[in-house]
Design an enzyme around this catalytic site. Structure first.
Site, PDB file in Angstrom:
ATOM      1  N   GLY A  14       0.837  -1.212   0.000  1.00  0.00           N
ATOM      2  CA  GLY A  14       0.000   0.000   0.000  1.00  0.00           C
ATOM      3  C   GLY A  14       0.866   1.254   0.000  1.00  0.00           C
ATOM      4  O   GLY A  14       1.852   1.321   0.715  1.00  0.00           O
ATOM      5  N   ARG A  75       1.046  -5.214  -5.488  1.00  0.00           N
ATOM      6  CA  ARG A  75       1.194  -6.420  -4.667  1.00  0.00           C
ATOM      7  C   ARG A  75       1.404  -7.555  -5.665  1.00  0.00           C
ATOM      8  O   ARG A  75       0.573  -7.758  -6.546  1.00  0.00           O
ATOM      9  CB  ARG A  75      -0.034  -6.621  -3.794  1.00  0.00           C
ATOM     10  CG  ARG A  75      -0.153  -5.522  -2.744  1.00  0.00           C
ATOM     11  CD  ARG A  75      -1.243  -5.786  -1.716  1.00  0.00           C
ATOM     12  NE  ARG A  75      -1.048  -4.940  -0.550  1.00  0.00           N
ATOM     13  CZ  ARG A  75      -1.860  -3.941  -0.179  1.00  0.00           C
ATOM     14  NH1 ARG A  75      -2.931  -3.678  -0.871  1.00  0.00           N
ATOM     15  NH2 ARG A  75      -1.601  -3.228   0.901  1.00  0.00           N
ATOM     16  N   CYS A  76       2.527  -8.287  -5.570  1.00  0.00           N
ATOM     17  CA  CYS A  76       2.922  -9.225  -6.626  1.00  0.00           C
ATOM     18  C   CYS A  76       3.019 -10.654  -6.097  1.00  0.00           C
ATOM     19  O   CYS A  76       3.891 -10.969  -5.278  1.00  0.00           O
ATOM     20  CB  CYS A  76       4.266  -8.769  -7.191  1.00  0.00           C
ATOM     21  SG  CYS A  76       4.939  -9.874  -8.423  1.00  0.00           S
ATOM     22  N   GLY A 105       5.638  -1.980   3.648  1.00  0.00           N
ATOM     23  CA  GLY A 105       5.248  -2.584   4.919  1.00  0.00           C
ATOM     24  C   GLY A 105       5.882  -3.946   5.140  1.00  0.00           C
ATOM     25  O   GLY A 105       6.932  -4.246   4.558  1.00  0.00           O
ATOM     26  N   ASP A 106       5.238  -4.778   5.962  1.00  0.00           N
ATOM     27  CA  ASP A 106       5.886  -6.048   6.330  1.00  0.00           C
ATOM     28  C   ASP A 106       6.011  -7.012   5.148  1.00  0.00           C
ATOM     29  O   ASP A 106       6.996  -7.744   5.052  1.00  0.00           O
ATOM     30  CB  ASP A 106       5.201  -6.706   7.533  1.00  0.00           C
ATOM     31  CG  ASP A 106       3.740  -7.002   7.277  1.00  0.00           C
ATOM     32  OD1 ASP A 106       3.172  -6.490   6.302  1.00  0.00           O
ATOM     33  OD2 ASP A 106       3.157  -7.774   8.069  1.00  0.00           O
ATOM     34  N   THR A 129       4.176   2.663   5.620  1.00  0.00           N
ATOM     35  CA  THR A 129       2.774   2.242   5.667  1.00  0.00           C
ATOM     36  C   THR A 129       2.027   3.168   6.615  1.00  0.00           C
ATOM     37  O   THR A 129       2.581   3.569   7.640  1.00  0.00           O
ATOM     38  CB  THR A 129       2.616   0.781   6.158  1.00  0.00           C
ATOM     39  OG1 THR A 129       1.258   0.570   6.567  1.00  0.00           O
ATOM     40  CG2 THR A 129       3.513   0.449   7.333  1.00  0.00           C
ATOM     41  N   ASP A 131      -0.209   2.278   8.482  1.00  0.00           N
ATOM     42  CA  ASP A 131      -0.719   1.500   9.616  1.00  0.00           C
ATOM     43  C   ASP A 131       0.158   1.556  10.881  1.00  0.00           C
ATOM     44  O   ASP A 131      -0.292   1.147  11.954  1.00  0.00           O
ATOM     45  CB  ASP A 131      -0.886   0.029   9.210  1.00  0.00           C
ATOM     46  CG  ASP A 131      -2.076  -0.177   8.294  1.00  0.00           C
ATOM     47  OD1 ASP A 131      -2.892   0.755   8.168  1.00  0.00           O
ATOM     48  OD2 ASP A 131      -2.190  -1.262   7.709  1.00  0.00           O
ATOM     49  N   ASP A 133       2.492  -0.391  11.753  1.00  0.00           N
ATOM     50  CA  ASP A 133       2.448  -1.728  12.356  1.00  0.00           C
ATOM     51  C   ASP A 133       3.733  -2.526  12.142  1.00  0.00           C
ATOM     52  O   ASP A 133       3.693  -3.706  11.840  1.00  0.00           O
ATOM     53  CB  ASP A 133       1.237  -2.510  11.809  1.00  0.00           C
ATOM     54  CG  ASP A 133       1.299  -2.665  10.300  1.00  0.00           C
ATOM     55  OD1 ASP A 133       2.146  -2.009   9.661  1.00  0.00           O
ATOM     56  OD2 ASP A 133       0.519  -3.462   9.762  1.00  0.00           O
ATOM     57  N   ARG A 166     -26.196  14.081  17.018  1.00  0.00           N
ATOM     58  CA  ARG A 166     -26.051  12.780  16.360  1.00  0.00           C
ATOM     59  C   ARG A 166     -24.991  11.890  16.995  1.00  0.00           C
ATOM     60  O   ARG A 166     -24.033  12.371  17.612  1.00  0.00           O
ATOM     61  CB  ARG A 166     -25.707  12.981  14.886  1.00  0.00           C
ATOM     62  CG  ARG A 166     -26.949  13.314  14.088  1.00  0.00           C
ATOM     63  CD  ARG A 166     -26.669  13.526  12.631  1.00  0.00           C
ATOM     64  NE  ARG A 166     -27.943  13.567  11.910  1.00  0.00           N
ATOM     65  CZ  ARG A 166     -28.132  14.100  10.723  1.00  0.00           C
ATOM     66  NH1 ARG A 166     -27.132  14.669  10.094  1.00  0.00           N
ATOM     67  NH2 ARG A 166     -29.306  14.080  10.155  1.00  0.00           N
ATOM     68  N   ARG A 175      -6.441  -2.821   9.142  1.00  0.00           N
ATOM     69  CA  ARG A 175      -6.989  -4.176   9.156  1.00  0.00           C
ATOM     70  C   ARG A 175      -6.525  -4.922  10.395  1.00  0.00           C
ATOM     71  O   ARG A 175      -7.280  -5.631  11.030  1.00  0.00           O
ATOM     72  CB  ARG A 175      -6.530  -4.912   7.891  1.00  0.00           C
ATOM     73  CG  ARG A 175      -7.501  -5.946   7.436  1.00  0.00           C
ATOM     74  CD  ARG A 175      -7.252  -6.448   6.028  1.00  0.00           C
ATOM     75  NE  ARG A 175      -5.987  -6.071   5.438  1.00  0.00           N
ATOM     76  CZ  ARG A 175      -5.835  -5.753   4.165  1.00  0.00           C
ATOM     77  NH1 ARG A 175      -6.864  -5.762   3.359  1.00  0.00           N
ATOM     78  NH2 ARG A 175      -4.645  -5.456   3.679  1.00  0.00           N
ATOM     79  N   GLU A 226     -11.030  -0.456  11.008  1.00  0.00           N
ATOM     80  CA  GLU A 226     -11.495  -1.401   9.981  1.00  0.00           C
ATOM     81  C   GLU A 226     -11.444  -2.864  10.447  1.00  0.00           C
ATOM     82  O   GLU A 226     -12.340  -3.655  10.156  1.00  0.00           O
ATOM     83  CB  GLU A 226     -10.531  -1.176   8.803  1.00  0.00           C
ATOM     84  CG  GLU A 226     -10.667  -2.000   7.612  1.00  0.00           C
ATOM     85  CD  GLU A 226      -9.460  -1.739   6.661  1.00  0.00           C
ATOM     86  OE1 GLU A 226      -8.518  -0.983   6.997  1.00  0.00           O
ATOM     87  OE2 GLU A 226      -9.486  -2.314   5.587  1.00  0.00           O
TER      88      GLU A 226
HETATM   89  O1  F6P Z   1      -1.688   0.236   3.656  1.00  0.00           O
HETATM   90  C1  F6P Z   1      -2.349  -0.330   4.711  1.00  0.00           C
HETATM   91  C2  F6P Z   1      -3.812  -0.365   4.434  1.00  0.00           C
HETATM   92  O2  F6P Z   1      -4.228   0.933   4.160  1.00  0.00           O
HETATM   93  C3  F6P Z   1      -4.657  -0.973   5.520  1.00  0.00           C
HETATM   94  O3  F6P Z   1      -4.925  -0.126   6.594  1.00  0.00           O
HETATM   95  C4  F6P Z   1      -5.872  -1.386   4.751  1.00  0.00           C
HETATM   96  O4  F6P Z   1      -6.534  -2.403   5.404  1.00  0.00           O
HETATM   97  C5  F6P Z   1      -5.292  -1.848   3.455  1.00  0.00           C
HETATM   98  O5  F6P Z   1      -4.088  -1.140   3.287  1.00  0.00           O
HETATM   99  C6  F6P Z   1      -6.161  -1.639   2.264  1.00  0.00           C
HETATM  100  O6  F6P Z   1      -5.503  -2.159   1.154  1.00  0.00           O
HETATM  101  P1  F6P Z   1      -5.965  -1.977  -0.340  1.00  0.00           P
HETATM  102  O7  F6P Z   1      -5.525  -0.640  -0.790  1.00  0.00           O
HETATM  103  O8  F6P Z   1      -5.286  -3.063  -1.088  1.00  0.00           O
HETATM  104  O9  F6P Z   1      -7.446  -2.097  -0.338  1.00  0.00           O
END
Ligand code: F6P
Length: 327
Positions: A14, A75-76, A105-106, A129, A131, A133, A166, A175, A226
């Site tokens: 991502g 993503r490959c 990322g990881d 990333t 995230d 993480d 509200r 995720r 999420e």
């Molecule tokens: O880059 C991390 C992330 O943004 C996560 O927080 C999210 O769940 C995921 O990527 C979404 O990935 P994609 O862009 O492939 O839908």
């Protein structure tokens, strides 16, 4: 004297704000040090397709402020096969690439670690990333910008939430990681935060919101990561809203807008420091390291450790504060 003459740089997984500032830092540091630099477009896919770009210092002009990545990302799956990885390595070697800087990322770091272990090509990884993480860096590239984007959205939602009395459920990315949700919850003054790392029973949330309603709160903001186990903001709202008929309930999913935008000053400086340190590390003979920031110091952590070390990145005081500051 380093044997490295030409390095490859790529972004994978991502995208995150700050990747361009980091590419700029890698390219310019390498050229300053007398190296050649090749941008590999579309991450590991670009290694398979020989999607190489021989870069100059001018190629990274006017990108420090841009979100996304000029090298594109992907993503490959093919790279994960033994044949795919061998072909990627052969393509890199035939283009004269001696070492790699991987930004992602990881998944990105795992691929780079395997490639280096199998073929002996030095790699440095930069945690990119939103995230946050990864072990080995207090902050990953893009996390600060993404959190600021979320806060801007919460602030706007707050205006309308307060005007209409509200109950808002706002879903944010993550995720497996609640880092954005927790920080945005504190900075955005949320009443509750639901995180992937912690199970929150719906009854517990209802009790909490009831207390807040009893405390005369006229509007409420709940942040749902999420990956929260209750199934996302819509599911949570469905199960909670009938208990609160005095509030009008609404759901907002922020989605991919959190991934874009101009990087914050924090992310631009972090990107520059990490990219600079990655090239310097390669020249000092370092290999298979994660370049990170810990306590405002740039540190290297062996990739094996960074990828396997258990970690919990949610600050305990922030977790406690969510309940205290929202009474
Ligand atoms: O880059 C991390 C992330 O943004 C996560 O927080 C999210 O769940 C995921 O990527 C979404 O990935 P994609 O862009 O492939 O839908």
């Amino acid at each position: 004297m380093s044997k490295i003459k030409k390095i490859g740089v790529f972004t994978s997984g991502g995208d995150s704000p700050g990747m361009n500032a980091c590419i700029r830092a890698v390219v310019r540091t390498a050229i300053f040090e007398g190296l050649e630099v090749v941008g590999i477009r579309q991450g590991y896919q670009g290694m398979l397709d020989r999607n190489f770009w021989d870069m100059t210092a001018r190629d990274v002009g006017n990108i420090i402020h841009l979100g996304g990545t000029i090298l594109k990302t992907a993503r490959c799956l093919e790279f994960k096969t033994p044949e795919g990885m061998s072909r990627a390595y052969e393509n890199l070697k035939s283009h004269g690439i001696d070492a790699l800087v991987a930004i992602g990322g990881d998944g990105t770091a795992t691929g780079a670690n395997l490639l280096s272990k199998k073929f002996g090509m030095p790699v440095m990884c930069i945690p990119g990333t939103i995230d946050n993480d990864l072990y080995g860096s207090d902050f990953t590239l893009g996390f600060d910008t993404a959190t600021n984007t979320v806060i801007e959205a919460i602030d706007k939602i707050r205006d309308t939430a307060a005007s209409h009395n509200r109950l808002f459920f706002i879903e944010v990315m993550g995720r497996d990681s609640g880092c954005i949700a927790l920080r945005a919850g504190i900075a955005g003054g949320a009443e509750a935060v639901l995180l992937p790392e912690r199970d929150t029973a719906i009854m517990e949330l209802i009790e909490k919101l009831s207390d807040q309603a009893n405390n005369k709160k006229t509007s409420i903001i709940v942040i749902v990561a999420e990956g929260d186990k209750n199934g996302g903001a819509y599911h949570v709202a469905e199960r909670v809203k009938e208990k609160f008929d005095f509030y009008d309930s609404k759901v907002t999913i922020l989605g991919h807008l959190q991934r874009g935008g101009s990087p914050s000053s924090f992310d631009r400086v972090l990107a520059s420091r990490l990219g600079f340190a990655a090239v310097k590390g390669l020249l000092k003979g370092k290999d298979r390291q994660m370049v990170g920031l810990r306590g405002n110091v740039i540190v290297l952590t062996p990739l094996e450790e960074a990828l396997n070390h258990p970690y919990f990145k949610l600050e305990e005081d922030l977790l406690e504060m969510i309940n205290v500051l929202s009474i």
